[in-house]
Design a protein around this motif. Structure first.
Motif, PDB file in Angstrom:
ATOM      1  N   VAL A   1       8.905  -2.942  -1.685  1.00  7.08           N
ATOM      2  CA  VAL A   1       8.845  -3.143  -2.646  1.00  7.08           C
ATOM      3  C   VAL A   1       7.196  -3.796  -2.391  1.00  7.08           C
ATOM      4  O   VAL A   1       6.767  -3.832  -2.611  1.00  7.08           O
ATOM      5  CB  VAL A   1       9.177  -3.088  -3.854  1.00  7.08           C
ATOM      6  N   VAL A   2       8.045  -5.053  -1.661  1.00  7.23           N
ATOM      7  CA  VAL A   2       7.242  -5.972  -1.094  1.00  7.23           C
ATOM      8  C   VAL A   2       6.299  -6.160  -0.684  1.00  7.23           C
ATOM      9  O   VAL A   2       5.143  -6.627  -0.399  1.00  7.23           O
ATOM     10  CB  VAL A   2       8.187  -6.922  -0.222  1.00  7.23           C
ATOM     11  N   ARG A   3       6.546  -5.205   0.918  1.00  8.83           N
ATOM     12  CA  ARG A   3       5.534  -4.385   1.834  1.00  8.83           C
ATOM     13  C   ARG A   3       4.765  -3.885   0.814  1.00  8.83           C
ATOM     14  O   ARG A   3       3.397  -4.190   1.081  1.00  8.83           O
ATOM     15  CB  ARG A   3       6.534  -3.822   2.402  1.00  8.83           C
ATOM     16  N   THR A   4       4.819  -2.876   0.242  1.00 10.68           N
ATOM     17  CA  THR A   4       3.599  -1.967  -0.777  1.00 10.68           C
ATOM     18  C   THR A   4       2.784  -3.135  -1.659  1.00 10.68           C
ATOM     19  O   THR A   4       1.130  -3.088  -1.240  1.00 10.68           O
ATOM     20  CB  THR A   4       4.294  -0.976  -1.500  1.00 10.68           C
ATOM     21  N   TYR A   5       3.422  -4.661  -2.347  1.00  9.67           N
ATOM     22  CA  TYR A   5       2.856  -4.520  -3.554  1.00  9.67           C
ATOM     23  C   TYR A   5       1.873  -5.956  -2.419  1.00  9.67           C
ATOM     24  O   TYR A   5       0.642  -6.314  -2.755  1.00  9.67           O
ATOM     25  CB  TYR A   5       4.134  -5.996  -3.791  1.00  9.67           C
ATOM     26  N   GLN A   6       2.883  -6.108  -1.211  1.00  6.49           N
ATOM     27  CA  GLN A   6       1.532  -6.897  -0.488  1.00  6.49           C
ATOM     28  C   GLN A   6      -0.064  -6.037   0.226  1.00  6.49           C
ATOM     29  O   GLN A   6      -0.885  -6.773   0.758  1.00  6.49           O
ATOM     30  CB  GLN A   6       2.669  -7.931   0.842  1.00  6.49           C
ATOM     31  N   MET A   7       0.746  -4.772   0.848  1.00 14.58           N
ATOM     32  CA  MET A   7      -0.735  -4.094   1.158  1.00 14.58           C
ATOM     33  C   MET A   7      -1.638  -3.740  -0.278  1.00 14.58           C
ATOM     34  O   MET A   7      -2.960  -3.914   0.329  1.00 14.58           O
ATOM     35  CB  MET A   7       0.057  -2.664   1.617  1.00 14.58           C
ATOM     36  N   MET A   8      -1.216  -3.747  -1.201  1.00 15.31           N
ATOM     37  CA  MET A   8      -2.294  -3.746  -2.402  1.00 15.31           C
ATOM     38  C   MET A   8      -2.976  -4.664  -2.676  1.00 15.31           C
ATOM     39  O   MET A   8      -3.771  -5.005  -2.758  1.00 15.31           O
ATOM     40  CB  MET A   8      -1.386  -3.144  -4.109  1.00 15.31           C
ATOM     41  N   LEU A   9      -2.386  -5.781  -2.445  1.00 17.80           N
ATOM     42  CA  LEU A   9      -3.306  -7.328  -2.315  1.00 17.80           C
ATOM     43  C   LEU A   9      -4.480  -7.234  -1.772  1.00 17.80           C
ATOM     44  O   LEU A   9      -4.933  -7.572  -1.417  1.00 17.80           O
ATOM     45  CB  LEU A   9      -2.320  -7.938  -2.276  1.00 17.80           C
TER      46      LEU A   9
ATOM     47  N   TYR B   1      -4.714  -0.463  -8.566  1.00 13.70           N
ATOM     48  CA  TYR B   1      -4.056  -1.382  -8.710  1.00 13.70           C
ATOM     49  C   TYR B   1      -4.185  -3.268  -8.767  1.00 13.70           C
ATOM     50  O   TYR B   1      -2.555  -4.060  -9.109  1.00 13.70           O
ATOM     51  CB  TYR B   1      -2.310  -1.644  -8.671  1.00 13.70           C
ATOM     52  N   TYR B   2      -5.178  -3.466  -7.990  1.00 16.09           N
ATOM     53  CA  TYR B   2      -5.088  -4.856  -7.855  1.00 16.09           C
ATOM     54  C   TYR B   2      -5.595  -6.147  -9.095  1.00 16.09           C
ATOM     55  O   TYR B   2      -4.811  -6.405  -9.100  1.00 16.09           O
ATOM     56  CB  TYR B   2      -6.465  -5.207  -7.178  1.00 16.09           C
ATOM     57  N   ALA B   3      -6.249  -5.502 -10.164  1.00 19.32           N
ATOM     58  CA  ALA B   3      -5.981  -6.250 -11.399  1.00 19.32           C
ATOM     59  C   ALA B   3      -4.822  -6.737 -12.317  1.00 19.32           C
ATOM     60  O   ALA B   3      -4.466  -7.794 -11.949  1.00 19.32           O
ATOM     61  CB  ALA B   3      -6.928  -5.342 -12.502  1.00 19.32           C
ATOM     62  N   ARG B   4      -3.286  -5.827 -11.977  1.00 19.33           N
ATOM     63  CA  ARG B   4      -2.141  -5.988 -12.513  1.00 19.33           C
ATOM     64  C   ARG B   4      -1.932  -6.622 -11.538  1.00 19.33           C
ATOM     65  O   ARG B   4      -1.209  -7.068 -12.295  1.00 19.33           O
ATOM     66  CB  ARG B   4      -1.702  -3.925 -13.039  1.00 19.33           C
ATOM     67  N   MET B   5      -2.098  -6.520 -10.435  1.00 19.62           N
ATOM     68  CA  MET B   5      -1.091  -7.413 -10.216  1.00 19.62           C
ATOM     69  C   MET B   5      -1.227  -8.502  -9.840  1.00 19.62           C
ATOM     70  O   MET B   5      -0.748  -9.366  -9.274  1.00 19.62           O
ATOM     71  CB  MET B   5      -1.200  -6.725  -8.029  1.00 19.62           C
TER      72      MET B   5
END
Length: 539
Positions: A138-146, A154-158
């Motif tokens: 989950v963390v790696r996916t989040y970092q990749m999206m950022l 999904y950038y705005a909601r992050m």
């Protein structure tokens, strides 16, 4: 060390279990074509199985619209059709139910302490390649999206997340930028197995997995035998690409495909065909009139803005202007949302009420010609409105709606001119306040955050609306950490909107799923999830 060892052992166990399943005769036959998108340690490469993939038939053939090459990676795609299809392949820590309320998905539960949220992930959930889901994925996916920046849908909601950390294999610690429940909406991004993040077809945990795609944009999906829920009835899906909505709608009419989701007004007639079934869903495209609130402007008078709302029959605008592919709504909250305030629907069609409000502001028919007038010195002036709008690339829906609005306003004594410009010209006219009303469509977010549109400093507050009471309500919404409080605050926001009318809300556009087969089982469809419940369809 023990946590790392346990994680490794679980992955090895998962792979052994997957390989054991493949060895069984009954399942091995079903999975023969799955190997190209399957278990990383045992499967041959996608290239070596490309000739084995069947691109000619499947249990269900779905059309999607994409004018050019598009990535199916959730990190890169901004295409609405593909984002929706990806809901069948990838799952998120938090999901949205049929009322768009956050509910657990990959998370079993969560607890909140101010801005800090602790998510406990479900154990035993496997990715399509056999690896077990962990908080690190989950963390790696989040970092990749950022890292992908605004290229990610999904950038705005992050941006609502300050930090995210895996504090154990199944424990995710998230600090939000506010204590609001909006942090939960930020956790609705699709989770991918971290070793496949850079793959063309990353691995998820959903009911289907990608097998392969070809240069024509045809994609095959198969049911995921490792899925943690009940196995889908539909075992295989073929996705066929069309370059425009007209070709895709013709394909569903001529039985070349079984299903199609589209927002195109061209689908309006097809929804009435006896050999097709359909299911409508609200999109996030909000149609509204932006009033010029500048000093000396007619539309700066709230009585005039309220009169305009009463003068327009929005049911006719929806059916005739938007071809019945719209839902009336005065506020920028989708009517199927748990945060929608039903009492905000106050502007019924009433020319009499419109005339009374204009009379309250000093406008009346002084010459008997059906036009409203007001004295300005020794002169009589009319309430004149410049209505500007723009067309979409493939239709004149918005221009038609603007002309209907003109007819309604002229029927109660306004003098109206309609001008169609480019989108850039309309944006510039609003910025320079060279207009009275602008009919626009605005793509809102699944996150029900109205600050961009209604807050004084909001990025979408194009007409420079400023109201201290509204700003305070938005601040209260940012601090609302429980459902009851957030619901009450959003109710106040919506009632303030219909009272003061910073924007004149008309409707949300809708899309539709067309099918030449039964679609019973689909439910709670929304803009980014057009096939919700597909796994429950009966073959």
């Amino acid at each position: 060390m023990r946590s790392t060892l346990n994680c490794t052992l679980r992955r090895i166990s998962a792979l052994l279990l997957a390989l054991a399943c493949l060895a069984s005769g009954a399942l091995a036959e079903d999975l023969a074509s799955d190997l190209g998108g399957g278990f990383q340690a045992a499967a041959p490469s996608q290239e070596s199985t490309a000739q084995q993939v069947d691109y000619t038939s499947a249990d269900v053939v779905i059309g999607y619209i994409e004018p050019g090459y598009a990535s199916f990676s959730p990190v890169l795609t901004n295409d609405w059709d593909i984002i929706s299809i990806n809901q069948l392949v990838f799952e998120s820590v938090v999901d949205l139910d049929e009322n768009m309320k956050p509910v657990p998905m990959l998370a079993d539960n969560w607890v909140q302490d101010g801005r800090n949220w602790i998510f406990n992930l479900r154990s035993g959930i496997q990715f399509h390649n056999g690896y077990e889901l962990t908080a690190y994925d989950v963390v790696r996916t989040y970092q990749m999206m950022l890292q992908s920046g605004q290229n990610s849908p999904y950038y705005a909601r992050m941006q609502m997340i300050e930090t995210m950390e895996a504090t154990d294999i199944y424990i995710l610690t998230v600090t939000g930028k506010t204590s609001s429940m909006m942090t939960l909406y930020a956790m609705t991004f699709p989770v991918m197995q971290y070793e496949t993040l850079y793959d063309d077809l990353p691995r998820g945990t959903g009911p289907y997995w990608y097998i392969q795609y070809n240069e024509e944009g045809t994609v095959r999906l198969e049911a995921n035998p490792l899925w943690w829920k009940q196995q889908p009835e539909v075992r295989s899906i073929l996705l066929k690409r069309y370059y425009n909505s007209g070709d895709a709608i013709e394909a569903i009419r001529t039985k070349q495909i079984d299903m199609l989701s589209t927002k195109s007004p061209k689908a309006s007639l097809s929804r009435r065909l006896s050999d097709l079934t359909s299911m409508d869903y609200p999109t996030l495209t909000y149609e509204m009139l932006i009033p010029n609130l500048g000093d000396g402007k007619l539309t700066a008078d709230v009585n005039v803005r309220q009169a305009i709302m009463y003068a327009i029959d929005r049911s006719v605008i929806a059916s005739n202007g938007y071809l019945d592919m719209a839902i009336q709504c005065e506020v920028p909250i989708v009517p199927n949302s748990w945060l929608y305030e039903s009492q905000s629907a106050i502007y019924y069609y009433s020319p009499e009420r419109a005339l009374q409000l204009m009379h309250n502001s000093g406008w009346q028919d002084m010459t008997g010609n059906g036009k409203l007038n007001q004295r300005s010195g020794v002169m009589l002036v009319e309430p004149t409105i410049s209505l500007i709008t723009y067309n979409e690339n493939t239709n004149t829906i918005r221009e038609n709606a603007a002309n209907l609005i003109k007819e309604y306003l002229e029927a109660v004594g306004f003098s109206v001119t309609v001008t169609v410009r480019s989108k850039a010209q309309v944006r510039e006219a609003i910025k320079s306040r060279n207009y009275d009303l602008a009919l626009v469509g605005m793509n809102l977010s699944e996150v029900p955050d109205v600050s961009a549109l209604l807050e004084t400093s909001g990025a979408l507050n194009f007409n420079h609306y400023s109201n201290d009471a509204m700003d305070l309500l938005i601040e209260r919404a940012r601090a609302a950490s429980d459902e009851d409080t957030l619901q009450r605050v959003y109710s106040e926001i919506q009632m303030t909107v219909v009272d003061r009318l910073p924007v004149l809300g008309l409707l949300f556009r809708t899309g539709t799923v067309l099918a030449g087969r039964s679609i019973g089982g689909l439910y709670g469809l929304r803009a980014y999830d057009n096939f919700n419940g597909f796994e429950f369809l009966k073959e």
